[in-house]
Design a protein around this motif. Structure first.
Motif, mmCIF file in Angstrom:
data_model
loop_
_atom_site.group_PDB
_atom_site.id
_atom_site.type_symbol
_atom_site.label_atom_id
_atom_site.label_comp_id
_atom_site.label_asym_id
_atom_site.label_seq_id
_atom_site.Cartn_x
_atom_site.Cartn_y
_atom_site.Cartn_z
ATOM 1 N N LEU A 9 0.837 -1.236 -0.132
ATOM 2 C CA LEU A 9 -0.067 0.097 -0.075
ATOM 3 C C LEU A 9 0.875 1.330 0.114
ATOM 4 C CD1 LEU A 9 -3.168 0.378 -0.058
ATOM 5 C CD2 LEU A 9 -2.947 0.684 2.452
ATOM 6 N N GLN A 38 -5.592 -3.289 -8.476
ATOM 7 C CA GLN A 38 -5.752 -3.869 -7.436
ATOM 8 C C GLN A 38 -4.534 -4.742 -7.209
ATOM 9 O OE1 GLN A 38 -9.447 -5.888 -5.662
ATOM 10 N NE2 GLN A 38 -8.734 -7.288 -6.985
ATOM 11 N N THR A 80 -8.719 -6.619 3.323
ATOM 12 C CA THR A 80 -8.641 -5.658 2.106
ATOM 13 C C THR A 80 -8.238 -4.442 2.809
ATOM 14 O OG1 THR A 80 -10.974 -4.914 2.429
ATOM 15 C CG2 THR A 80 -10.506 -6.677 0.987
ATOM 16 N N ALA A 81 -7.428 -3.627 2.045
ATOM 17 C CA ALA A 81 -6.842 -2.377 2.610
ATOM 18 C C ALA A 81 -6.919 -1.195 1.473
ATOM 19 C CB ALA A 81 -5.456 -2.690 2.987
ATOM 20 N N TYR A 82 -7.364 -0.088 1.706
ATOM 21 C CA TYR A 82 -7.502 0.932 0.647
ATOM 22 C C TYR A 82 -6.693 2.063 1.209
ATOM 23 C CZ TYR A 82 -11.922 -1.596 -0.431
ATOM 24 O OH TYR A 82 -12.943 -2.486 -0.941
ATOM 25 N N ARG A 83 -6.028 2.874 0.149
ATOM 26 C CA ARG A 83 -5.413 4.284 0.296
ATOM 27 C C ARG A 83 -6.504 5.151 0.793
ATOM 28 N NH1 ARG A 83 -0.718 5.220 -3.812
ATOM 29 N NH2 ARG A 83 0.797 3.622 -3.287
ATOM 30 N N ALA A 88 -4.872 4.088 5.986
ATOM 31 C CA ALA A 88 -5.227 2.982 5.436
ATOM 32 C C ALA A 88 -6.516 2.452 5.946
ATOM 33 C CB ALA A 88 -4.035 1.586 5.617
ATOM 34 N N LEU A 106 -13.231 3.797 -1.811
ATOM 35 C CA LEU A 106 -13.228 2.486 -1.495
ATOM 36 C C LEU A 106 -13.471 1.976 -2.901
ATOM 37 C CD1 LEU A 106 -15.346 2.329 1.713
ATOM 38 C CD2 LEU A 106 -12.597 2.410 1.417
ATOM 39 N N LYS A 150 -11.644 -0.663 -6.009
ATOM 40 C CA LYS A 150 -10.619 -1.846 -6.165
ATOM 41 C C LYS A 150 -9.684 -1.429 -6.869
ATOM 42 C CE LYS A 150 -14.405 -5.117 -6.318
ATOM 43 N NZ LYS A 150 -15.121 -6.311 -7.225
ATOM 44 N N GLN A 183 -7.708 0.930 -5.832
ATOM 45 C CA GLN A 183 -6.924 1.760 -4.833
ATOM 46 C C GLN A 183 -6.671 0.748 -3.434
ATOM 47 O OE1 GLN A 183 -10.081 5.048 -5.224
ATOM 48 N NE2 GLN A 183 -8.126 6.077 -4.525
ATOM 49 N N ARG A 184 -6.651 -0.576 -3.635
ATOM 50 C CA ARG A 184 -6.476 -1.306 -2.665
ATOM 51 C C ARG A 184 -5.684 -2.466 -2.568
ATOM 52 N NH1 ARG A 184 -12.438 -4.831 -2.333
ATOM 53 N NH2 ARG A 184 -12.127 -6.280 -3.845
#
Length: 437
Positions: free
Chosen positions: A170, A251, A268-271, A324, A423, A425, A427-428
């Motif tokens: 990430l 992704q 799952t982890a998003y910026r 995150a 949120l 896909k 960006q994760r």
């Protein structure tokens, strides 16, 4: 019975509104650059003495990771006036408690004392800042302590390396890439001059905030602060090294194996934006809608109704520069991890396309107001929040009083817009966390 319950709820709401009062404080700078914040509260005969240094793991040399966390331990080694091992004994023998913690962005030291021991707390923190004992013996001792901590909390802890496996993707190429505890190889290779240089650069008054909260006399406390901290030499301002976060437009899927677990997990982890952004507070609200309590959307759907998950959670990991947003689930009855991921994604999609209900919105506001009041009902919480406002919000100590207004101003439409913005896909990171045979 229902009437009594209703009355209790109404009274609780009134109490919350009454307790959510402005936190009054006095702040000023010493000649050496140390910022001082004082908060008087005479409701109990206790006082919190704390120092927040604006240094965390992201300020380290990539070849010497773990220094900030190492200093969290090393600065308890004593001083010319405190024998090795006497720091904590001095605190406990005078009715106090103390500790410290490190994040990617700051290190926080504190003591909680009966208010008649305020001067002792100030002396201890001034010794830590002015003349800590940093020598080969202390480095060797704390090196073993940190290694044991890593074994307990990371290497041998179930799911202990999930953040390591997420952050390396990430935040690849940035100081947020490595973990707070750092590399044991880096610490083993470090020399005493390197530790001394790190202390000189980051642990001076120009990079620190001294916060005192509790049963104090403000003018008397100012005199004590001057007595113990004015002699600390002025330090050079810390200039943070610039860096650029590489773009993320697809992704990333990865798999990690852990010998400490028997049940797999999906992450799952998003910026998302850092803690200074209004959107970061909205992301906290989104996490509460999804997994804040047993009646939250993910818990109700996956744990209670479908019974596909043993546990499900979502939380916003706010950092100074970035953030995150992490969601996770542990399967029940051998449910495939992809099924859990699909259920999480479905609830995220609903947030992006539909407004939350009025009932959810009112619950959300009550939860956050209650959390705000609770955090500022303890002197240590007030001390840390005052210091954080000054450190991370452009020297705006009053952020502690503005936070609740921000919470109240967030709308369901804004929650939907922020979910849609971040949120996504592309960006994760998706992490399959599996048992290692």
């Amino acid at each position: 019975m229902k009437k009594n319950l209703l009355a209790t709820l109404v009274l609780s709401g009134l109490c919350l509104s009454a307790l959510a009062q402005k936190v009054k404080f006095t702040e000023y700078d010493l000649d050496n650059g140390l910022h001082v914040i004082l908060h008087q509260d005479k409701t109990a005969p206790v006082v919190a003495v704390s120092v927040m240094y604006h240094v965390g793991s992201k300020d380290e040399d990539p070849k010497r990771t773990g220094f900030a966390h190492f200093f969290e331990h090393l600065l308890f080694e004593g001083s010319p006036n405190l024998k090795r091992g006497e720091f904590m004994k001095t605190v406990s023998s005078n009715g106090g408690q103390n500790n410290a913690n490190t994040s990617q962005d700051r290190t926080f030291y504190y003591e909680m004392f009966p208010s008649n021991q305020l001067e002792l707390g100030l002396w201890l923190e001034s010794e830590r800042m002015l003349q800590p004992k940093i020598d080969e013996a202390g480095v060797r001792t704390q090196n073993e302590v940190v290694k044991e901590e890593k074994r307990l909390r990371v290497d041998n802890s179930p799911y202990g390396k999930f953040s390591e496996n997420i952050f390396k993707h990430l935040f690849k190429g940035t100081p947020y890439e490595w973990q707070i505890i750092g590399s044991m190889e880096h610490l083993d290779a470090a020399t005493l001059p390197e530790f001394l240089a790190f202390f000189k650069k980051y642990y001076g008054p120009a990079n620190a905030v001294l916060t005192i909260a509790g049963d104090i006399d403000v003018e008397k406390t100012k005199g004590l602060v001057k007595k113990y901290f004015a002699e600390v030499p002025k330090s050079a301002p810390v200039v943070k090294a610039p860096y650029k976060l590489p773009e993320m437009n697809k992704q990333i899927i990865d798999t990690a194996y852990d010998a400490n677990i028997q049940i797999p997990a999906i992450f799952t982890a998003y910026r998302v934006p850092g803690m200074r952004s209004r959107d970061s507070k909205v992301m906290e609200m989104i996490s509460s809608v999804l997994s804040g309590g047993g009646s939250s959307r993910l818990n109700r759907k996956m744990v209670d109704e479908k019974k596909t998950a043993l546990q499900v959670s979502a939380f916003n990991y706010g950092l100074e520069d970035h953030g995150a947003y992490i969601a996770l689930a542990l399967p029940n009855n051998n449910t495939p991890l992809n099924d859990l991921l699909a259920d999480i994604d479905a609830e995220v999609l609903k947030l992006q396309t539909e407004l939350i209900t009025d009932k959810e919105f009112k619950k959300l506001q009550n939860q956050f107001e209650n959390s705000y009041v609770s955090a500022n009902s303890r002197m240590l919480g007030v001390a840390e929040n005052l210091a954080s406002g000054y450190t991370f919000h452009n020297k705006n100590t009053n952020d502690i009083n503005e936070e609740l207004d921000v919470i109240k101003s967030i709308t369901p439409e804004e929650i939907r817009a922020v979910a849609k913005k971040y949120l996504n896909k592309d960006q994760r990171v998706v992490l399959y966390y599996l048992p290692k045979k």
